[in-house]
Design a protein around this motif. Sequence first.
Motif, PDB file in Angstrom:
ATOM      1  N   THR A  11     -57.321  93.787  16.686  1.00  0.00           N
ATOM      2  CA  THR A  11     -56.555  95.668  17.763  1.00  0.00           C
ATOM      3  C   THR A  11     -57.599  95.988  18.491  1.00  0.00           C
ATOM      4  O   THR A  11     -57.486  96.473  19.787  1.00  0.00           O
ATOM      5  CB  THR A  11     -55.523  96.289  17.024  1.00  0.00           C
ATOM      6  OG1 THR A  11     -54.881  95.333  15.884  1.00  0.00           O
ATOM      7  CG2 THR A  11     -55.405  97.337  16.929  1.00  0.00           C
ATOM      8  N   ALA A  15     -56.962  96.186  22.266  1.00  0.00           N
ATOM      9  CA  ALA A  15     -57.192  97.382  23.361  1.00  0.00           C
ATOM     10  C   ALA A  15     -58.014  97.451  24.246  1.00  0.00           C
ATOM     11  O   ALA A  15     -57.443  98.673  25.187  1.00  0.00           O
ATOM     12  CB  ALA A  15     -56.801  98.601  22.475  1.00  0.00           C
ATOM     13  N   GLY A  16     -58.979  97.763  23.725  1.00  0.00           N
ATOM     14  CA  GLY A  16     -60.391  97.964  25.053  1.00  0.00           C
ATOM     15  C   GLY A  16     -60.449  97.011  25.053  1.00  0.00           C
ATOM     16  O   GLY A  16     -60.263  97.699  27.095  1.00  0.00           O
ATOM     17  N   THR A  17     -59.678  95.861  26.132  1.00  0.00           N
ATOM     18  CA  THR A  17     -59.822  95.132  26.841  1.00  0.00           C
ATOM     19  C   THR A  17     -58.636  95.567  27.538  1.00  0.00           C
ATOM     20  O   THR A  17     -58.912  95.647  29.278  1.00  0.00           O
ATOM     21  CB  THR A  17     -59.219  93.535  26.479  1.00  0.00           C
ATOM     22  OG1 THR A  17     -60.374  92.885  25.704  1.00  0.00           O
ATOM     23  CG2 THR A  17     -59.397  91.722  27.972  1.00  0.00           C
ATOM     24  N   ALA A  18     -57.254  95.379  27.266  1.00  0.00           N
ATOM     25  CA  ALA A  18     -56.162  96.426  28.004  1.00  0.00           C
ATOM     26  C   ALA A  18     -56.856  97.851  28.935  1.00  0.00           C
ATOM     27  O   ALA A  18     -56.152  97.634  30.124  1.00  0.00           O
ATOM     28  CB  ALA A  18     -55.195  96.708  27.358  1.00  0.00           C
ATOM     29  N   THR A  19     -57.783  98.089  28.263  1.00  0.00           N
ATOM     30  CA  THR A  19     -57.736  99.842  29.393  1.00  0.00           C
ATOM     31  C   THR A  19     -59.290  99.068  30.007  1.00  0.00           C
ATOM     32  O   THR A  19     -58.831  99.841  31.282  1.00  0.00           O
ATOM     33  CB  THR A  19     -58.695 100.719  28.215  1.00  0.00           C
ATOM     34  OG1 THR A  19     -57.944 101.371  26.856  1.00  0.00           O
ATOM     35  CG2 THR A  19     -58.684 102.071  28.543  1.00  0.00           C
ATOM     36  N   ALA A  20     -59.969  98.091  30.161  1.00  0.00           N
ATOM     37  CA  ALA A  20     -60.299  97.737  30.677  1.00  0.00           C
ATOM     38  C   ALA A  20     -59.622  97.263  32.127  1.00  0.00           C
ATOM     39  O   ALA A  20     -59.951  98.004  32.868  1.00  0.00           O
ATOM     40  CB  ALA A  20     -61.891  96.895  30.676  1.00  0.00           C
ATOM     41  N   SER A  22     -56.768  97.843  32.792  1.00  0.00           N
ATOM     42  CA  SER A  22     -56.065  98.895  33.196  1.00  0.00           C
ATOM     43  C   SER A  22     -56.430  99.443  34.396  1.00  0.00           C
ATOM     44  O   SER A  22     -56.629 100.274  35.272  1.00  0.00           O
ATOM     45  CB  SER A  22     -55.147  99.790  32.432  1.00  0.00           C
ATOM     46  OG  SER A  22     -54.496 100.553  32.576  1.00  0.00           O
ATOM     47  N   ASN A  23     -57.928 100.090  33.562  1.00  0.00           N
ATOM     48  CA  ASN A  23     -58.212 101.177  35.056  1.00  0.00           C
ATOM     49  C   ASN A  23     -58.739 100.238  35.762  1.00  0.00           C
ATOM     50  O   ASN A  23     -59.076 100.845  37.256  1.00  0.00           O
ATOM     51  CB  ASN A  23     -60.263 101.668  34.157  1.00  0.00           C
ATOM     52  CG  ASN A  23     -59.748 102.667  32.591  1.00  0.00           C
ATOM     53  OD1 ASN A  23     -58.829 103.048  32.723  1.00  0.00           O
ATOM     54  ND2 ASN A  23     -60.652 102.773  32.220  1.00  0.00           N
ATOM     55  N   ARG A  24     -59.408  98.670  35.891  1.00  0.00           N
ATOM     56  CA  ARG A  24     -60.079  98.173  37.250  1.00  0.00           C
ATOM     57  C   ARG A  24     -58.303  98.241  38.408  1.00  0.00           C
ATOM     58  O   ARG A  24     -58.911  98.663  39.308  1.00  0.00           O
ATOM     59  CB  ARG A  24     -60.054  96.430  36.486  1.00  0.00           C
ATOM     60  CG  ARG A  24     -60.914  96.156  37.731  1.00  0.00           C
ATOM     61  CD  ARG A  24     -61.733  94.816  38.036  1.00  0.00           C
ATOM     62  NE  ARG A  24     -62.134  94.381  38.763  1.00  0.00           N
ATOM     63  CZ  ARG A  24     -62.634  93.059  38.792  1.00  0.00           C
ATOM     64  NH1 ARG A  24     -62.460  92.533  37.955  1.00  0.00           N
ATOM     65  NH2 ARG A  24     -63.102  92.378  40.034  1.00  0.00           N
ATOM     66  N   SER A  26     -56.482 100.010  38.556  1.00  0.00           N
ATOM     67  CA  SER A  26     -56.037 101.332  38.917  1.00  0.00           C
ATOM     68  C   SER A  26     -57.132 101.995  40.191  1.00  0.00           C
ATOM     69  O   SER A  26     -56.557 102.534  41.148  1.00  0.00           O
ATOM     70  CB  SER A  26     -56.021 102.534  37.628  1.00  0.00           C
ATOM     71  OG  SER A  26     -55.213 102.105  36.935  1.00  0.00           O
ATOM     72  N   GLN A  84     -69.306  97.966  36.162  1.00  0.00           N
ATOM     73  CA  GLN A  84     -67.907  98.575  35.823  1.00  0.00           C
ATOM     74  C   GLN A  84     -67.069  97.661  36.626  1.00  0.00           C
ATOM     75  O   GLN A  84     -65.972  98.034  36.865  1.00  0.00           O
ATOM     76  CB  GLN A  84     -68.416 100.174  36.572  1.00  0.00           C
ATOM     77  CG  GLN A  84     -69.329 100.635  35.751  1.00  0.00           C
ATOM     78  CD  GLN A  84     -69.794 101.690  36.424  1.00  0.00           C
ATOM     79  OE1 GLN A  84     -69.172 102.548  37.493  1.00  0.00           O
ATOM     80  NE2 GLN A  84     -70.454 102.592  35.341  1.00  0.00           N
TER      81      GLN A  84
END
Length: 102
Positions: A11, A15-20, A22-24, A26, A84
Motif C-alpha cells: 500500500t 500510494a507513493g507511486t500515485a503521489t509521484a 500525480s505531482n508530475r 500537475s 524530479q
Amino acid sequence: MPGLLRGMARTAVVAGTATAVSNRVSRRQAGRWAQQDTAAYVQQAPAPAATPVAAPAPPAPAAASPTMDQKLEQLQQLAALKEQGILTDDELAAQKARILSG
C-alpha cells in the motif's frame, strides 16, 4: 503478521507511486497552462514603442573558470532535477556538456 506487513508495504509503494505520478502530471499541466497564458498575453500585448538603444555595457572582467568542486555540485543539482522529472535526458546531456566544457 507477515501478511499484514506485506500488505502495508504494498500500500505504501502504491500510494507513493500515485503521489509521484500525480505531482508530475500537475507540474506538466501547470507548464502547459503557463505556455498558453504567455501565448495569449503576447497576442494581446500592444507593439512596444521605439526606444533609443543604449550603447552596450562593457564586457565584465573574465571570471575564473569554475573549480572541479563547483562543477561537481552543479552536476549533482542537475541529477536532482532529472530525478524530479524537471529535466529530460536531452536537457540533462546538454547542460552536462556545457558544465564540463567550461
